[in-house]
Design an enzyme around this catalytic site. Structure first.
Site, mmCIF file in Angstrom:
data_model
loop_
_atom_site.group_PDB
_atom_site.id
_atom_site.type_symbol
_atom_site.label_atom_id
_atom_site.label_comp_id
_atom_site.label_asym_id
_atom_site.label_seq_id
_atom_site.Cartn_x
_atom_site.Cartn_y
_atom_site.Cartn_z
ATOM 1 N N CYS A 22 0.838 -1.210 0.000
ATOM 2 C CA CYS A 22 0.000 0.000 0.000
ATOM 3 C C CYS A 22 0.872 1.259 0.000
ATOM 4 O O CYS A 22 1.466 1.614 1.022
ATOM 5 C CB CYS A 22 -0.922 -0.025 1.218
ATOM 6 S SG CYS A 22 -1.981 1.431 1.345
ATOM 7 N N CYS A 46 -0.567 4.136 2.151
ATOM 8 C CA CYS A 46 -0.366 3.914 3.597
ATOM 9 C C CYS A 46 1.086 4.169 3.993
ATOM 10 O O CYS A 46 1.356 4.801 5.009
ATOM 11 C CB CYS A 46 -0.708 2.472 3.976
ATOM 12 S SG CYS A 46 -2.259 1.876 3.322
ATOM 13 N N ASP A 47 2.018 3.640 3.216
ATOM 14 C CA ASP A 47 3.402 3.555 3.688
ATOM 15 C C ASP A 47 4.406 4.406 2.910
ATOM 16 O O ASP A 47 5.554 4.529 3.339
ATOM 17 C CB ASP A 47 3.867 2.081 3.654
ATOM 18 C CG ASP A 47 3.015 1.218 4.579
ATOM 19 O OD1 ASP A 47 2.550 1.738 5.608
ATOM 20 O OD2 ASP A 47 2.801 0.037 4.260
#
Ligand code: FAD
Ligand code: NAP
Length: 316
Positions: free
Chosen positions: A134, A137-138
């Protein structure tokens, strides 16, 4: 008879449970095959959920959610749903894997999805410690650092472009020299000076230590071994939507899906079948974020309340 059957207990299912019970639906059951919380509980660092200022683990983020819903009357059943059907009168039946069934006036499918693994050495061991599926997300954890992306489809190249806005360099590793992604996306990625391509190559191993990933060993088709010292690797080699509960005994689908198996919904999370809703990562165009899944769950619950009230008025 349940007012609402919720299948899946991630952020979408829990939020739907909260809004449905607090909004007056009676007999709302959330069927979850494991512990409630969903995919985010696998994450060790979440820093993009609004209102949560500290970096928290996914477990910490989700821990209070079930209790908040139960306070308003949501019931939870730890059970796997095998199939959802609908009879001629528009009543849904939830078929559990143990053979038991529950009838419901409305149903919400929020079973999420599962990113595929590429299968290289260390991929599981370093998942969440440098290996990610992701970018939203990261990606920020690698601001101004070099990262690798594995895959040659639309997701890999679109996410490589997203990462190029944050990271100093993005190395796309693809097992062929031709790309599955749309030509226009390939063109955009190739024109981006922060993205470089290592083609005809597969990742053999991701290596690191207790602090996380330190690099990748990549094998070219020619036999050459490349050592790429990057702290992050994003794997985008396909995604399975968890839509199995919608498959009917004759092989058809309960509602319309797109070509990738994602549930087609409108802006109110309504599917092609009256009284059936889908929310979160299982739906078309899902941004695959907790905040979005939660929003979908709330939207779907508000629709379900309206539908149930209408059905009950009709029955009087
Ligand atoms: P899910 O969270 O996937 O929940 C679906 C639930 O349905 C699961 O609990 C599953 O057990 C259950 N289920 C499935 N099939 C059945 C069945 N047949 N019967 C019963 N139960 C079933 N998002 C962010 O916003 N920020 C982040 O930093 C972030 N980091 C992430 C890190 C990782 C490692 C992962 C994996 C995801 C991350 N995400 C992040 C994405 C986020 O977790 C998802 O977008 C979100 O959880 C989707 O919620 P959902 O409710 O749609 O589905
Ligand atoms: P995908 O199209 O199936 O692409 C997966 C990529 O990963 C392929 O390039 C594949 O290589 C590679 N791959 C698969 N297994 C691998 C392994 N074990 N090791 C190394 N590489 C591996 O998946 P996706 O990109 O997630 O897209 C899924 C669907 O959604 C596609 O139909 C896509 O078009 C669609 N999508 C569309 C958009 C958009 O329209 N904007 C955006 C995202 C996704 P090969 O090419 O050699 O098979």
């Amino acid at each position: 008879m349940l007012d609402l059957a919720i299948i899946g207990g991630g952020p979408a299912g829990l939020t739907a449970g909260l809004y449905a019970t607090r909004g007056g639906l009676e007999n709302v059951v959330m069927f979850e095959r494991g512990m409630p919380g969903g995919a985010i509980t696998q994450s060790s660092e979440v820093e993009n959920y609004p209102g949560i200022k500290e970096v928290v683990t996914g477990m910490e983020l989700m821990a209070p959610w079930p209790e908040q819903c139960m306070r308003f009357g949501l019931k939870q059943e730890m059970a796997e749903v095998a199939r959802l059907t609908r009879d001629g009168e528009g009543v849904f039946t939830v078929h559990l894997s143990d053979g038991s069934t529950h009838r419901a006036l409305t149903a919400l499918v929020c079973t999420g999805g599962t990113p595929r693994k590429a299968g290289f050495k260390g991929e599981e061991e370093f998942f969440g410690k440098g290996v990610s599926t992701c970018a939203t997300c990261d990606g920020f954890f690698y601001k101004d650092k070099e990262v690798a992306v594995v895959g040659g489809g639309d997701t890999a190249l679109e996410e490589a472009l997203y990462l190029a806005n944050i990271c100093s360099k993005v190395h796309v590793i693809h097992r062929r020299s031709e790309f599955r992604a749309a030509p226009s996306t390939v063109k955009r990625a190739m024109a981006n000076e922060k993205i470089d391509f290592i083609t005809d190559a597969v990742v053999e191993e991701v290596y690191g230590d207790a602090m996380g990933v330190q690099g990748l060993k990549i094998r070219k088709k020619s036999g050459e071994l490349i050592d790429l010292p990057v702290p992050g690797v994003f794997v985008f080699v396909g995604y399975d939507v968890n839509n199995a509960v919608l498959k009917q005994e004759d092989g058809s689908w309960l509602c319309d899906l797109n070509e990738w198996g994602q549930v087609i919904v409108d802006l109110s999370m309504r599917t092609s079948v009256p009284g059936l809703y889908a929310a979160g990562d299982v739906r078309i165009q899902a941004p695959k974020q907790v905040v979005c899944a939660a929003g979908d769950g709330a939207t779907a619950a508000l629709q379900a309340i309206e539908y149930v009230q209408h059905k009950k008025r009709e029955a009087k």
